[in-house]
Design a protein around this motif. Structure first.
Motif, short mmCIF file in Angstrom:
data_model
loop_
_atom_site.label_atom_id
_atom_site.label_comp_id
_atom_site.label_asym_id
_atom_site.label_seq_id
_atom_site.Cartn_x
_atom_site.Cartn_y
_atom_site.Cartn_z
N UNK A 86 0.84 -1.20 0.00
CA UNK A 86 0.00 0.00 0.00
C UNK A 86 0.87 1.25 0.00
N UNK A 87 1.92 1.27 0.82
CA UNK A 87 2.81 2.43 0.90
C UNK A 87 3.47 2.70 -0.45
N UNK A 88 3.91 1.66 -1.14
CA UNK A 88 4.57 1.84 -2.44
C UNK A 88 3.59 2.35 -3.49
N UNK A 92 3.64 6.07 -5.47
CA UNK A 92 3.60 6.21 -6.92
C UNK A 92 2.44 7.12 -7.34
N UNK A 93 1.27 6.94 -6.73
CA UNK A 93 0.12 7.78 -7.08
C UNK A 93 0.38 9.25 -6.74
N UNK A 94 0.97 9.51 -5.58
CA UNK A 94 1.26 10.89 -5.17
C UNK A 94 2.27 11.52 -6.13
N UNK A 95 3.35 10.81 -6.42
CA UNK A 95 4.39 11.35 -7.32
C UNK A 95 3.81 11.57 -8.71
N UNK A 96 2.99 10.64 -9.17
CA UNK A 96 2.37 10.79 -10.48
C UNK A 96 1.51 12.05 -10.54
N UNK A 97 0.74 12.29 -9.48
CA UNK A 97 -0.13 13.48 -9.46
C UNK A 97 0.70 14.76 -9.41
N UNK A 98 1.85 14.71 -8.75
CA UNK A 98 2.70 15.89 -8.67
C UNK A 98 3.42 16.17 -9.99
N UNK A 99 3.94 15.12 -10.62
CA UNK A 99 4.78 15.30 -11.81
C UNK A 99 4.03 15.26 -13.13
N UNK A 138 -5.97 -4.20 -17.84
CA UNK A 138 -6.79 -3.77 -16.71
C UNK A 138 -6.36 -4.44 -15.41
N UNK A 139 -5.84 -5.67 -15.49
CA UNK A 139 -5.39 -6.35 -14.26
C UNK A 139 -4.22 -5.61 -13.62
N UNK A 140 -3.43 -4.90 -14.43
CA UNK A 140 -2.34 -4.09 -13.88
C UNK A 140 -2.90 -2.91 -13.11
N UNK A 141 -4.02 -2.34 -13.58
CA UNK A 141 -4.56 -1.13 -12.96
C UNK A 141 -5.39 -1.39 -11.71
N UNK A 142 -5.96 -2.58 -11.55
CA UNK A 142 -6.85 -2.81 -10.40
C UNK A 142 -6.20 -2.52 -9.05
N UNK A 143 -4.99 -2.96 -8.79
CA UNK A 143 -4.39 -2.60 -7.48
C UNK A 143 -4.29 -1.08 -7.28
N UNK A 144 -4.04 -0.35 -8.37
CA UNK A 144 -3.95 1.11 -8.25
C UNK A 144 -5.32 1.69 -7.95
N UNK A 145 -6.36 1.16 -8.59
CA UNK A 145 -7.72 1.62 -8.31
C UNK A 145 -8.09 1.40 -6.85
N UNK A 148 -6.73 3.96 -3.21
CA UNK A 148 -7.42 5.04 -2.50
C UNK A 148 -8.45 4.49 -1.52
N UNK A 149 -9.16 3.41 -1.88
CA UNK A 149 -10.10 2.78 -0.96
C UNK A 149 -9.37 2.26 0.29
N UNK A 150 -8.20 1.66 0.07
CA UNK A 150 -7.43 1.15 1.21
C UNK A 150 -6.94 2.28 2.10
N UNK A 151 -6.54 3.39 1.49
CA UNK A 151 -6.09 4.54 2.27
C UNK A 151 -7.23 5.13 3.10
N UNK A 152 -8.42 5.20 2.53
CA UNK A 152 -9.57 5.70 3.27
C UNK A 152 -9.87 4.79 4.46
N UNK A 153 -9.83 3.48 4.26
CA UNK A 153 -10.04 2.53 5.35
C UNK A 153 -9.01 2.69 6.45
N UNK A 154 -7.78 2.90 6.08
CA UNK A 154 -6.71 3.09 7.06
C UNK A 154 -6.90 4.40 7.81
N UNK A 155 -7.37 5.44 7.12
CA UNK A 155 -7.60 6.74 7.76
C UNK A 155 -8.62 6.60 8.88
N UNK A 156 -9.71 5.88 8.61
CA UNK A 156 -10.75 5.72 9.63
C UNK A 156 -10.22 4.96 10.84
N UNK A 157 -9.43 3.91 10.63
CA UNK A 157 -8.86 3.16 11.76
C UNK A 157 -7.90 4.03 12.56
N UNK A 158 -7.07 4.79 11.86
CA UNK A 158 -6.09 5.64 12.53
C UNK A 158 -6.77 6.74 13.32
#
Length: 172
Positions: A86-88, A92-99, A138-145, A148-158
């Motif tokens: 998840x961290x990796x 990648x998503x954050x750097x992609x959005x920045x660059x 599309x199978x390459x993209x599913x983990x990326x999709x 964000x759902x995993x991050x939201x779940x982690x935010x609520x627990x934290x």
């Protein structure tokens, strides 16, 4: 390799680089001469770049990511499964959005032009497969999709643990 130069009106030479011992290079002199430009058409083919990638901005972003403690914050206990953590993926998503902001499909194209390493330093490459107008599998993209759902779940627990430590177990 020798460089010629002028000093006080006189031509002088200095050694710029040593290619190696003559006795070891002798069997390879023809190929070496070709690479150094005696045979222009062949040397152009031999020196043609295989790929050119951008890597500097991602290295700076990786350093800042670690300095901010994002890696530890998003670290998760994983088995020996395949794929990126998840961290990796978040990095990648954050750097992609920045660059190079764009859609998840544009993420795959960006991964082709920039050198984006995973936590082990190995380059992340998309899996290509023509799907209508989209070239990425599309199978390459599913983990990326799902990232964000995993991050939201982690935010609520934290947040649950931070606001009420006794209620933290409810969010686990």
């Amino acid at each position: 390799m020798v460089e010629s130069y002028r000093e006080k009106g006189k031509v002088k030479q200095r050694i710029v680089a040593t290619l190696g011992r003559k006795d070891l290079l002798a069997p390879h002199l023809d190929r070496l001469a070709e690479l150094l430009g005696r045979s222009a058409p062949a040397s152009r083919r031999a020196l043609e770049p295989q790929e050119s990638t951008v890597w500097g901005p991602t290295l700076v972003a990786r350093h800042l990511w670690k300095e901010l403690g994002m890696e530890e914050l998003l670290e998760e206990k994983r088995g020996k499964g395949k794929g990126l953590s998840l961290a990796e993926r978040a990095f990648v998503l954050v750097v992609n959005r920045l660059l190079s902001p764009g859609s998840e499909h544009a993420l795959a194209q960006w991964l082709e032009t920039d050198y984006v390493p995973d936590g082990r330093g190995e380059r992340i490459r998309p899996v290509w497969k023509q799907n209508g107008r989209v070239r990425v599998d599309h199978r390459f993209l599913w983990p990326w999709y799902r990232t964000l759902d995993e991050l939201i779940g982690r935010k609520e627990r934290t947040l649950g643990r931070a606001l009420c430590p006794a209620a933290g177990s409810l969010f686990s």
